[in-house]
Design an enzyme around this catalytic site. Structure first.
Site, PDB file in Angstrom:
ATOM      1  N   GLY A  60     -46.253 -34.842  25.644  1.00  0.00           N
ATOM      2  CA  GLY A  60     -47.127 -35.465  26.731  1.00  0.00           C
ATOM      3  C   GLY A  60     -47.641 -34.250  27.620  1.00  0.00           C
ATOM      4  O   GLY A  60     -47.965 -33.304  27.133  1.00  0.00           O
ATOM      5  N   CYS A  61     -47.163 -34.567  28.882  1.00  0.00           N
ATOM      6  CA  CYS A  61     -47.636 -33.392  29.929  1.00  0.00           C
ATOM      7  C   CYS A  61     -46.996 -32.086  29.728  1.00  0.00           C
ATOM      8  O   CYS A  61     -45.737 -32.062  29.419  1.00  0.00           O
ATOM      9  CB  CYS A  61     -47.242 -34.028  31.204  1.00  0.00           C
ATOM     10  SG  CYS A  61     -47.477 -32.814  32.528  1.00  0.00           S
ATOM     11  N   PHE A  62     -47.620 -31.086  29.615  1.00  0.00           N
ATOM     12  CA  PHE A  62     -47.206 -29.887  29.192  1.00  0.00           C
ATOM     13  C   PHE A  62     -46.375 -29.136  30.306  1.00  0.00           C
ATOM     14  O   PHE A  62     -45.488 -28.422  30.181  1.00  0.00           O
ATOM     15  CB  PHE A  62     -48.016 -28.750  28.642  1.00  0.00           C
ATOM     16  CG  PHE A  62     -49.330 -28.899  29.318  1.00  0.00           C
ATOM     17  CD1 PHE A  62     -49.553 -28.848  30.755  1.00  0.00           C
ATOM     18  CD2 PHE A  62     -50.731 -27.994  28.772  1.00  0.00           C
ATOM     19  CE1 PHE A  62     -50.756 -28.824  31.417  1.00  0.00           C
ATOM     20  CE2 PHE A  62     -51.760 -27.971  29.070  1.00  0.00           C
ATOM     21  CZ  PHE A  62     -51.739 -28.361  30.799  1.00  0.00           C
ATOM     22  N   TRP A  63     -46.589 -29.681  31.518  1.00  0.00           N
ATOM     23  CA  TRP A  63     -45.564 -29.078  32.781  1.00  0.00           C
ATOM     24  C   TRP A  63     -44.209 -29.555  32.567  1.00  0.00           C
ATOM     25  O   TRP A  63     -43.494 -28.737  32.634  1.00  0.00           O
ATOM     26  CB  TRP A  63     -46.094 -29.806  33.917  1.00  0.00           C
ATOM     27  CG  TRP A  63     -47.483 -29.695  34.610  1.00  0.00           C
ATOM     28  CD1 TRP A  63     -48.279 -28.429  33.949  1.00  0.00           C
ATOM     29  CD2 TRP A  63     -48.282 -30.285  35.415  1.00  0.00           C
ATOM     30  NE1 TRP A  63     -49.394 -28.426  34.831  1.00  0.00           N
ATOM     31  CE2 TRP A  63     -49.566 -29.657  35.494  1.00  0.00           C
ATOM     32  CE3 TRP A  63     -48.063 -31.237  36.213  1.00  0.00           C
ATOM     33  CZ2 TRP A  63     -50.446 -30.238  36.381  1.00  0.00           C
ATOM     34  CZ3 TRP A  63     -48.934 -31.739  36.965  1.00  0.00           C
ATOM     35  CH2 TRP A  63     -50.203 -31.153  37.201  1.00  0.00           C
TER      36      TRP A  63
END
Length: 229
Positions: A60-63
């Site tokens: 999902g979000c790479f952060w």
């Protein structure tokens, strides 16, 4: 009986003082958060990549993925970026449209003598919901798909085995939809995405989504965390 009143200038002064006090408190709180986050940030300067291996994951979000992977002992470097698509020059704006075929992912450089690929797979599956197709929470689209890009046949076998065993164990109420596909090419994301959580701990998404998720992850993986975390 005469009512005691506060002169208007005194009242304004007290209000300003209170505002300054609150601002200073917020500033101290932010400073504390920054220091705590910085103290756990992975030092990726002058990384010796000799005898290391590479793994590529999308949750999902790479952060979020970057913050999770950086907390593990044996991980030398984590880079946020894009992979799995057809656009030869992907950027964040284009990938967010869901039309490039790329997934937000991270490239993890690790020391296999310290942490195994199987350990990274466990961290991968435990740090997101692998049962939601092209979705993580409010993030919807193929760019947020759960995906493992394998670099070797051994990684492929380990990934397929881990997925099958988890499905069989009933660890999730729904079937795992994680894509397991051969790695082709990785495109690093823009500079401002790198170490995003470490550099922006007070940002809303970081404070209310990533921080609690990372805290939960650390409790489960306390035996595999970097020693000073």
């Amino acid at each position: 009986m005469m009512r005691t009143t506060i002169p208007i200038f005194t009242f304004i002064f007290l209000c300003c003082a209170a505002l300054v006090s609150c601002a200073q408190t917020d500033k101290k709180h932010k400073s504390k958060m920054d220091k705590e986050t910085a103290s756990t940030a992975l030092d990726e300067s002058n990384v010796d990549t000799a005898n290391t291996q590479v793994a590529t994951f999308g949750t999902g979000c790479f952060w979020c993925t970057e913050a999770v992977m950086e907390s593990l002992e044996g991980v030398k470097k984590v880079v946020s970026g894009y992979s799995g698509g057809h656009d030869p020059n992907p950027n964040y704006k284009a990938v967010c449209t869901g039309t490039t075929g790329h997934a937000e992912c991270v490239e993890v450089t690790y020391d296999p003598k310290v942490i195994s690929y199987a350990d990274l797979l466990e961290a991968f599956f435990r740090s997101h919901d692998p049962t939601t197709l092209n979705r993580q929470g409010n993030d919807v689209g193929t760019q947020y798909r759960s995906v493992i890009f394998y670099h070797t046949d051994e990684q492929k076998q380990l990934a397929e085995t881990a997925k099958a065993e988890l499905d069989k164990s009933g660890a999730y109420a729904n079937p795992i939809v994680t894509e397991i596909t051969k790695f082709q090419k990785f495109y690093p994301a823009e500079d401002y995405h790198q170490n995003y959580f470490a550099n922006n701990p007070e940002q809303g998404y970081c404070a209310f989504v990533i921080a609690p998720k990372l805290d939960k992850f650390k409790k489960v993986f306390k035996d595999k965390l970097r020693k000073h975390i």
